[in-house]
Design a protein around this motif. Structure first.
Motif, PDB file in Angstrom:
ATOM      1  N   GLU A 181       0.755  -1.059   0.162  1.00 43.07           N
ATOM      2  CA  GLU A 181       0.204   0.057  -0.062  1.00 43.07           C
ATOM      3  C   GLU A 181       0.922   1.395  -0.074  1.00 43.07           C
ATOM      4  O   GLU A 181       1.847   1.180   0.575  1.00 43.07           O
ATOM      5  CB  GLU A 181      -0.976  -0.005   1.337  1.00 43.07           C
ATOM      6  N   GLN A 182       0.347   2.210  -0.460  1.00 40.44           N
ATOM      7  CA  GLN A 182       1.270   3.503  -0.853  1.00 40.44           C
ATOM      8  C   GLN A 182       1.694   3.970   0.648  1.00 40.44           C
ATOM      9  O   GLN A 182       2.575   4.467   0.704  1.00 40.44           O
ATOM     10  CB  GLN A 182       0.331   4.728  -1.519  1.00 40.44           C
ATOM     11  N   PHE A 204       7.726   4.078  -6.359  1.00 42.34           N
ATOM     12  CA  PHE A 204       6.381   3.493  -5.944  1.00 42.34           C
ATOM     13  C   PHE A 204       5.485   3.743  -7.076  1.00 42.34           C
ATOM     14  O   PHE A 204       5.341   4.946  -7.414  1.00 42.34           O
ATOM     15  CB  PHE A 204       5.616   3.947  -4.465  1.00 42.34           C
ATOM     16  N   GLN A 205       4.728   2.802  -7.731  1.00 42.86           N
ATOM     17  CA  GLN A 205       3.971   3.148  -8.853  1.00 42.86           C
ATOM     18  C   GLN A 205       2.513   2.629  -8.540  1.00 42.86           C
ATOM     19  O   GLN A 205       2.347   1.368  -8.026  1.00 42.86           O
ATOM     20  CB  GLN A 205       4.289   2.641 -10.085  1.00 42.86           C
ATOM     21  N   GLY A 206       1.511   3.280  -8.543  1.00 46.96           N
ATOM     22  CA  GLY A 206       0.144   2.603  -8.206  1.00 46.96           C
ATOM     23  C   GLY A 206      -0.763   3.794  -7.574  1.00 46.96           C
ATOM     24  O   GLY A 206      -0.245   5.202  -7.393  1.00 46.96           O
ATOM     25  N   HIS A 207      -1.721   3.621  -6.945  1.00 45.00           N
ATOM     26  CA  HIS A 207      -2.741   4.590  -6.242  1.00 45.00           C
ATOM     27  C   HIS A 207      -2.610   4.157  -4.556  1.00 45.00           C
ATOM     28  O   HIS A 207      -1.674   4.243  -4.056  1.00 45.00           O
ATOM     29  CB  HIS A 207      -4.022   4.489  -6.839  1.00 45.00           C
ATOM     30  N   THR A 208      -3.748   3.834  -4.105  1.00 44.02           N
ATOM     31  CA  THR A 208      -3.601   3.532  -2.655  1.00 44.02           C
ATOM     32  C   THR A 208      -2.631   2.248  -2.633  1.00 44.02           C
ATOM     33  O   THR A 208      -2.143   2.040  -1.586  1.00 44.02           O
ATOM     34  CB  THR A 208      -5.179   3.057  -2.373  1.00 44.02           C
ATOM     35  N   ALA A 209      -2.845   1.393  -3.564  1.00 46.15           N
ATOM     36  CA  ALA A 209      -1.881   0.148  -3.327  1.00 46.15           C
ATOM     37  C   ALA A 209      -1.077   0.098  -4.571  1.00 46.15           C
ATOM     38  O   ALA A 209      -1.446   0.586  -5.752  1.00 46.15           O
ATOM     39  CB  ALA A 209      -2.693  -1.074  -3.194  1.00 46.15           C
ATOM     40  N   ALA A 282      -4.150  13.313  -1.458  1.00 46.92           N
ATOM     41  CA  ALA A 282      -5.602  12.871  -1.584  1.00 46.92           C
ATOM     42  C   ALA A 282      -6.124  13.274  -3.046  1.00 46.92           C
ATOM     43  O   ALA A 282      -6.706  14.215  -3.422  1.00 46.92           O
ATOM     44  CB  ALA A 282      -6.546  13.788  -0.633  1.00 46.92           C
ATOM     45  N   ILE A 283      -5.304  12.309  -4.204  1.00 47.76           N
ATOM     46  CA  ILE A 283      -5.773  12.556  -5.136  1.00 47.76           C
ATOM     47  C   ILE A 283      -5.941  11.157  -5.892  1.00 47.76           C
ATOM     48  O   ILE A 283      -5.568  10.187  -5.660  1.00 47.76           O
ATOM     49  CB  ILE A 283      -4.670  13.100  -6.185  1.00 47.76           C
ATOM     50  N   ASN A 284      -6.965  11.207  -7.167  1.00 48.62           N
ATOM     51  CA  ASN A 284      -7.313   9.845  -7.635  1.00 48.62           C
ATOM     52  C   ASN A 284      -6.162   9.767  -8.780  1.00 48.62           C
ATOM     53  O   ASN A 284      -5.759  10.273  -9.381  1.00 48.62           O
ATOM     54  CB  ASN A 284      -8.702  10.020  -8.016  1.00 48.62           C
ATOM     55  N   GLY A 285      -6.150   8.317  -8.985  1.00 49.35           N
ATOM     56  CA  GLY A 285      -5.223   7.759 -10.297  1.00 49.35           C
ATOM     57  C   GLY A 285      -3.947   7.489  -9.742  1.00 49.35           C
ATOM     58  O   GLY A 285      -3.260   7.722  -8.782  1.00 49.35           O
ATOM     59  N   ILE A 289       5.887   7.728  -7.511  1.00 50.97           N
ATOM     60  CA  ILE A 289       6.586   8.444  -6.421  1.00 50.97           C
ATOM     61  C   ILE A 289       7.913   7.937  -6.258  1.00 50.97           C
ATOM     62  O   ILE A 289       8.367   6.788  -6.248  1.00 50.97           O
ATOM     63  CB  ILE A 289       5.974   8.304  -5.238  1.00 50.97           C
ATOM     64  N   GLU A 290       8.841   8.908  -6.489  1.00 43.15           N
ATOM     65  CA  GLU A 290      10.351   8.751  -6.518  1.00 43.15           C
ATOM     66  C   GLU A 290      11.148   9.450  -5.294  1.00 43.15           C
ATOM     67  O   GLU A 290      10.265   9.952  -4.279  1.00 43.15           O
ATOM     68  CB  GLU A 290      10.974   9.297  -7.491  1.00 43.15           C
ATOM     69  N   TRP A 291      12.145   9.295  -5.183  1.00 41.80           N
ATOM     70  CA  TRP A 291      13.271   9.940  -4.025  1.00 41.80           C
ATOM     71  C   TRP A 291      12.430   9.752  -2.446  1.00 41.80           C
ATOM     72  O   TRP A 291      12.493  10.629  -1.700  1.00 41.80           O
ATOM     73  CB  TRP A 291      13.053  11.496  -4.398  1.00 41.80           C
ATOM     74  N   HIS A 292      11.986   8.562  -2.335  1.00 42.25           N
ATOM     75  CA  HIS A 292      11.575   8.212  -1.097  1.00 42.25           C
ATOM     76  C   HIS A 292      10.314   8.890  -0.546  1.00 42.25           C
ATOM     77  O   HIS A 292      10.199   9.238   0.591  1.00 42.25           O
ATOM     78  CB  HIS A 292      12.670   8.220   0.110  1.00 42.25           C
ATOM     79  N   GLY A 293       9.609   9.579  -1.585  1.00 44.04           N
ATOM     80  CA  GLY A 293       8.300  10.493  -1.386  1.00 44.04           C
ATOM     81  C   GLY A 293       8.600  11.831  -1.675  1.00 44.04           C
ATOM     82  O   GLY A 293       7.681  12.660  -1.586  1.00 44.04           O
ATOM     83  N   GLY A 294       9.791  12.086  -1.969  1.00 43.93           N
ATOM     84  CA  GLY A 294      10.282  13.643  -2.044  1.00 43.93           C
ATOM     85  C   GLY A 294       9.701  14.009  -3.511  1.00 43.93           C
ATOM     86  O   GLY A 294       9.870  15.425  -3.797  1.00 43.93           O
ATOM     87  N   LEU A 295       9.512  13.404  -4.343  1.00 48.21           N
ATOM     88  CA  LEU A 295       9.010  13.451  -5.867  1.00 48.21           C
ATOM     89  C   LEU A 295       8.003  12.715  -6.219  1.00 48.21           C
ATOM     90  O   LEU A 295       8.046  11.444  -6.142  1.00 48.21           O
ATOM     91  CB  LEU A 295      10.401  13.576  -6.605  1.00 48.21           C
ATOM     92  N   ARG A 296       7.024  13.218  -6.675  1.00 50.76           N
ATOM     93  CA  ARG A 296       5.631  12.716  -6.867  1.00 50.76           C
ATOM     94  C   ARG A 296       5.171  13.020  -8.143  1.00 50.76           C
ATOM     95  O   ARG A 296       4.888  14.313  -8.472  1.00 50.76           O
ATOM     96  CB  ARG A 296       4.684  12.661  -5.909  1.00 50.76           C
ATOM     97  N   TRP A 297       4.852  12.208  -9.199  1.00 51.78           N
ATOM     98  CA  TRP A 297       4.285  12.475 -10.615  1.00 51.78           C
ATOM     99  C   TRP A 297       2.956  12.143 -10.563  1.00 51.78           C
ATOM    100  O   TRP A 297       2.515  10.976 -10.114  1.00 51.78           O
ATOM    101  CB  TRP A 297       4.984  12.017 -11.778  1.00 51.78           C
ATOM    102  N   TRP A 298       2.181  13.124 -11.018  1.00 56.02           N
ATOM    103  CA  TRP A 298       0.696  12.551 -11.419  1.00 56.02           C
ATOM    104  C   TRP A 298      -0.014  13.182 -12.548  1.00 56.02           C
ATOM    105  O   TRP A 298       0.526  14.602 -12.568  1.00 56.02           O
ATOM    106  CB  TRP A 298      -0.022  13.092 -10.161  1.00 56.02           C
TER     107      TRP A 298
END
Lengths: 361, 491
Positions: A181-182, A204-209, A282-285, A289-298
């Motif tokens: 899970e994310q 990490f690639q995915g959504h809630t999981a 709190a976004i859908n889709g 997530i790279e950089w251990h959480g520091g960079l997120r693409w959406w």
């Protein structure tokens, strides 16, 4: 090469005298982030290695040198650019890489590109040739001007050569994957930070999981040791080396399926730069997530209010990764900026480029 | 007129300072201010008009506002361990000691960061992080006393920076007060922050751009194991060659230190570290990490050293032994203080392959200046600390030591290096900087200062020499370039 430098100087002086502007460009592989209407000053022919001394751990290269060429040269000596630069298309030039300052998957372990700049030779907005820094790791003579050029998007001046610190390539690399899970993945990073594991990159690639991939890089024994330790916490599996290489390359080349533009290019790709510990957004889709959480693409549509609500209370920036990225990034639009910062940035720009020759990036 | 304050405080400066911080935190009696007359480079002294010890950002803002209105220079000061006179007072100015601001404001093991006031001691950060399995990597040899604010201003290094980087690489955010009295924050806890990346400009700026009031550092997982190899060599050249061999392999040792015979002998007499005093030079190579990692690396290091002319080597088997071996290196400066009344420590850096030529040159200079010199250095990054031994009581010896030092620095530039690797320019190396940079480059430095400090009240006349000074001293980089060997890429 001296002739080229004279040409550059002439063009800058001409622009400066006539109130004109210039847009510095290498291969233009990053120009989708900083399109310029100004006449192009091309560095693509100003290429080649000036000095490479593997045992001194540095290389001096001209700005127009293609990045893949530089990487091949280093590879032949078992060395590499530890910051794993983000590149587009055919890879672009070294000057473009420094000016954009965009780091790739190894960012959290290696630090940003600017940490690897040891020295620089530039032409400023008055056409003056200036050198800062040098070839040695430790150097505190004068202000550390050379590192200012990392992420300056060509606004401070034309980079002629840059000296970069290079390092031996890690002796072994192993990628582990686990379905997770994310929230759990982001929490795991918090614990992992105090562990002596050679965690070179994460995704990490995915959504809630989704799926979490971890790249371990060190000597073979250390990698094995970390693998055993992590296995006790997460039911990780080893990823085949070729598959792993493809995965990380899809990030450093920005070709991962989730990063590619949609056909109509109507839905923007957002780049969230956050403190790594921030909880799931709190976004859908699907997210990357790279950089251990520091960079997120959406990828998705967000109105300004939704944006504000998402990042409220967190420092950092959220920006679409589009044609306005460079200018927004430099002005700090859409982030928690202040007027002091703006004034200082402005002042520093004027030191190097008083007549705004490079104002369009 | 019994109170010294009345005699010197014509403008009511002291009174204004007392109002801000309270009477016990304003010093103006020369008996008290004398302690602030220099940093650790004691040859450069000046008794300041007043020393103020604020506690908190608001007090600093108030002090800066007063000084700004009256154009009074401010010299910020941490623990005063600097080695280049950066904290030497300015006679008519205020020394702003940040020693009272020594709280660790936050330590977040999950984010692996610590938020610190500027007066927190370097070692205190690692001590606080210890229970969480973390540490703060830069470890200048004065780490027991020096402060993080000073570290930021000098971009302090240390023994382990080959592997873990300098202060720059370990600081995420700096907050401070500009000479306008405004608060400025730079960097952040996000991996990248918008705007120009001004953090590298501030780090190592020697108190000339702003007064640091808060520093956020990153903490790293503390290695669970460490071992050091001590290797002896019959010549400086062989030793330097072994350093190159280690770096050319795929190893990045945690520490890589070299000492010449003059240094090992002085140290051995003092701390009995077990050094081979017959060797022309010894090398200390450290590996840290997990147990298997360390064993793997140490085996490789031993092999490289033996293949490259080490005549004997010792590997620390216990933590006590490791500490004992390091105690010699760490006590090199005080050991120099025992064999001569005074010593003058240099800080030039050269490309590693130029270490042996530089040492040969220093040996010649010893004869020329009739002074002894012992050499300890961070071989891994080519950062040399020649310690010139002299007796200031003997007429002319300090002048000779200074000239000796300048000659070493000129040679460093000629060999493609820099006049200061980690101690800063301060007041000491102003003239050497004329050689390292052109007029235009120094103009850029002055213009940058003006952006941050238009009134020139923050540590003025340090760090960057004026054009006039360079002309007066007849020292310009053009001359240096002409002297460069043609086969050398000077960059």
């Amino acid at each position: 090469m001296d002739g080229l430098v004279r040409d550059f100087t002439d063009r800058i002086r001409e622009a400066e005298a006539g109130g004109g502007t210039l847009g510095i460009q290498g291969h233009g592989s990053r120009s989708f982030l900083c399109p310029s209407t100004a006449p192009i000053l091309s560095t693509r022919h100003y290429q080649g290695v000036v000095t490479y001394e593997p045992e001194e751990l540095f290389i001096t290269v001209r700005a127009g040198t293609p990045l893949p060429e530089l990487e091949d040269i280093l590879d032949s000596k078992g060395q590499y650019l530890a910051f794993e630069p983000l590149r587009f298309g055919a890879g672009g030039t070294v000057g473009g890489m420094v000016a954009a300052g965009l780091s790739g998957p190894r960012r959290m372990r290696s630090g940003p590109i600017r940490d690897y700049i040891l020295g620089i030779r530039i032409l400023d907005g008055l056409g003056r040739e200036l050198r800062f820094g040098g070839t040695v790791i430790k150097n505190v003579a004068g202000y550390d001007v050379s590192r200012l050029f990392g992420g300056s998007w060509g606004r401070l001046g034309l980079i002629l050569d840059v000296t970069l610190k290079v390092l031996p390539k890690p002796r072994s690399s192993l990628t582990l994957v686990v379905d997770i899970e994310q929230e759990k993945a982001l929490n795991w990073f918090k614990r992992a930070r105090s562990q002596p594991w050679p965690l070179g990159a994460s995704l990490f690639q995915g959504h809630t999981a989704g799926q979490l991939a971890l790249r371990l890089e060190a000597g073979p024994e250390a990698v094995k040791e970390a693998f055993l330790a992590i296995s006790k916490e997460l039911p990780v599996k080893m990823m085949a080396p070729e598959e792993a290489e493809g995965l990380w390359r899809s990030l450093s080349t920005h070709r991962h399926a989730a990063l590619k533009p949609d056909k109509e290019q109507a839905v923007p790709l957002w780049r969230f730069s956050l403190p790594p510990g921030v909880e799931p957004l709190a976004i859908n889709g699907e997210l990357l997530i790279e950089w251990h959480g520091g960079l997120r693409w959406w990828r998705g549509l967000l109105d300004p209010e939704a944006l504000e609500a998402l990042t409220h209370g967190h420092p950092g920036g959220v920006m679409p990764f589009d044609a306005h990225f460079a200018s927004r990034n430099l002005s700090g639009q859409g982030t928690h900026q202040d007027k002091v910062r703006g004034r200082l940035d402005d002042g520093v720009l004027k030191v190097f480029d008083p007549f705004a020759v490079f104002s369009s990036g | 007129m019994n109170d010294p304050a009345d005699m010197i405080d014509a403008e009511g400066l002291i009174e204004a300072m007392v109002e801000i911080v309270g009477p016990e935190w304003v010093l103006y009696d020369p008996e008290e201010t004398r302690a602030y007359a220099s940093d650790a480079l004691t040859a450069y002294r000046e008794i300041p008009r007043v020393v103020v010890l604020p506690n908190g950002e608001e007090e600093i803002v108030a002090i800066v506002n007063i000084c700004q209105q009256r154009q009074i220079p401010i010299v910020p000061r941490g623990a005063g361990t600097g080695l280049s006179g950066g904290a030497r007072p300015i006679r008519e100015g205020v020394v702003l000691s940040l020693a009272r601001m020594n709280r660790i404001l936050a330590l977040d093991p999950e984010a692996a960061i610590a938020i610190l006031e500027p007066g927190v001691r370097n070692l205190a950060i690692s001590e606080a992080a210890f229970p969480h399995g973390l540490f703060y990597a830069p470890d200048p040899s004065s780490q027991i006393a020096c402060t993080i604010g000073g570290n930021v201003n000098e971009n302090a290094g240390g023994v382990h920076c080959l592997k873990y980087g300098l202060t720059l690489h370990n600081v995420l955010q700096v907050r401070g007060i500009l000479s306008s009295g405004e608060v400025f924050e730079c960097g952040g806890q996000t991996p990248d922050s918008p705007g120009l990346d001004l953090l590298p400009l501030l780090i190592g700026s020697e108190g000339m751009l702003m007064i640091v009031t808060e520093v956020t550092v990153r903490l790293l997982p503390r290695p669970t194991h460490a071992k050091v190899v001590m290797a002896s060599f019959d010549s400086i050249e062989t030793c330097a060659h072994a350093v190159a061999a280690i770096i050319s392999s795929s190893l990045i040792p945690a520490g890589l230190e070299m000492m010449d015979q003059a240094a090992t002998r002085a140290v051995e007499d003092y701390v009995h570290a077990g050094y081979d005093c017959e060797a022309a030079a010894i090398l200390l190579v450290e590996s840290d990490g997990s147990k298997t990692e360390v064993d793997e690396e140490i085996a490789e290091i031993k092999e490289i050293l033996l293949l490259n002319g080490s005549r004997s080597l010792v590997v620390s088997e216990t933590e006590e032994e490791r500490q004992r071996i390091w105690s010699g290196r760490k006590n090199a400066f005080p050991a120099a203080g025992r064999v001569a009344p005074e010593y003058y420590c240099m800080d030039g850096t050269v490309p590693r392959r130029q270490m042996a030529p530089l040492l040969a040159h220093i040996a010649q200079l010893e004869k020329h200046y009739r002074l002894r010199c012992m050499n300890v250095f961070h071989a891994g990054d080519g950062n040399m600390h020649p310690l010139i031994l002299f007796d200031g009581k003997i007429m002319g010896e300090w002048a000779r030591a200074e000239a000796f030092g300048n000659a070493i620095l000129e040679k460093c530039i000629e060999l493609g290096g820099t006049v200061t690797g980690e101690h800063g320019v301060g007041v000491e190396k102003l003239d050497s900087l004329c050689l390292q940079f052109t007029d235009a480059e120094r103009e850029v430095f002055h213009a940058l200062k003006k952006v941050f400090d238009p009134l020139r009240i923050l540590n003025p006349d340090k760090g960057i020499p004026s054009l006039r000074r360079c002309v007066e001293h007849g020292r310009k980089r053009v001359d240096a370039q002409k002297r460069l060997p043609t086969n050398l890429e000077h960059f």
